[in-house]
Design an enzyme around this catalytic site. Sequence first.
Site, PDB file in Angstrom:
ATOM      1  N   LYS A 150       0.831  -1.188   0.000  1.00  0.00           N
ATOM      2  CA  LYS A 150       0.000   0.000   0.000  1.00  0.00           C
ATOM      3  C   LYS A 150       0.875   1.252   0.000  1.00  0.00           C
ATOM      4  CE  LYS A 150      -4.184  -1.830   0.319  1.00  0.00           C
ATOM      5  NZ  LYS A 150      -5.274  -1.561  -0.649  1.00  0.00           N
ATOM      6  N   GLU A 201      -1.796  -0.716  -8.993  1.00  0.00           N
ATOM      7  CA  GLU A 201      -3.247  -0.568  -8.916  1.00  0.00           C
ATOM      8  C   GLU A 201      -3.647   0.889  -8.736  1.00  0.00           C
ATOM      9  OE1 GLU A 201      -5.917  -3.213  -6.649  1.00  0.00           O
ATOM     10  OE2 GLU A 201      -4.036  -4.112  -5.948  1.00  0.00           O
ATOM     11  N   LYS A 246     -13.624  -7.351  -7.436  1.00  0.00           N
ATOM     12  CA  LYS A 246     -13.951  -7.643  -6.047  1.00  0.00           C
ATOM     13  C   LYS A 246     -15.456  -7.862  -5.955  1.00  0.00           C
ATOM     14  CE  LYS A 246     -10.239  -4.737  -4.144  1.00  0.00           C
ATOM     15  NZ  LYS A 246      -9.942  -3.474  -3.412  1.00  0.00           N
ATOM     16  N   CYS A 274      -9.984  -8.408  -2.757  1.00  0.00           N
ATOM     17  CA  CYS A 274     -10.931  -8.505  -1.650  1.00  0.00           C
ATOM     18  C   CYS A 274     -10.837  -7.273  -0.776  1.00  0.00           C
ATOM     19  CB  CYS A 274     -10.643  -9.751  -0.810  1.00  0.00           C
ATOM     20  SG  CYS A 274      -9.045  -9.703   0.052  1.00  0.00           S
TER      21      CYS A 274
END
Length: 327
Positions: A150, A201, A246, A274
């Site tokens: 992240k 992402e 997702k 998820c």
Amino acid sequence: MARVISVEAERFPIAGTFTISRGSKTEAEVITCTISDGDNRGWGECVPYKRYGETMDGVRDAIQAMRRQIEDGISRTALLDVMPAGAARNAIDCALWDLEAKMSGIAVEDAIHAVSLSALETAYTLSLGEPEAMAAQAHANAWRPLLKVKIGGDNDMSRIRAVTEAAPDSRIILDANEGWTDDNIVANLAFAAEHGIALIEQPLPAGRDARLRHIAHPVPICADESVHEAKDLEALVGLYDAVNIKLDKSGGLTAALTLRDRARELGFEVMVGCMVGTSLAMAPAVLLAQGAEFVDLDGPLLLARDRQPGLVYEGSLVSPPDRTLWG
């Protein structure tokens, strides 16, 4: 015999703190929908997500509002027409899949023609933090073949350098959670490419991603917040190289299967991801993810306590669900 529906809010503690560019949390808040028909029971789990305007109370109320139609026997396909994509529809859809499997004796994997089921290599997520703290996380998990990191702050080059040096043998996905800007994306992409990053992402905010059409993609770029349903895909051709599916975004396995197949038709690589939830939320996603290029179904690995029985994780491998859990 008439169906009976129940809805429950549950909380599962996270092991430590989970931090992304939008904030931190210490527990997974989930909604479980159970639909019974005689002696058969199906259930599904969803994770309300504030980014999409969802709350625990709002999602629970949305499921409760469908009580009459569920008890009257609404089908999964009809559900697509009367509920929007999102967490509430996901919980109902997955409960209906599970109930159908229990009543028919036909496993969901057979119903969706998921042949040759196998254990999948899942990414393991490292929380956003200062570079030194992220390096420590990466070092502790350097044995894992795939890490999801992240990012999304002002110091991302330092973070990228720190984690790649601490886990030199791992493939790494960067998840910016819409945290990059027009001013830093080109430099950040180039830096990521220099450090061997496998995928990035959602670098830019959803709705502001047109810039991606006009810059180089030295690392493949994956849509997350910009894609929810199959109808979103055509507008993303030329912007993204992959899409993250997702169940909580698509509104259930029924819609997610259509999204996956349409993404393949349009030439996107597929990632199945998820929210932070339990094995019940991951179970249908493991079936969806068979054959996906990237799998990120580590939610239970981030929890201090999963529900039992849960999925079987061996290292970074997650096995298909046993039917005592779901499907």
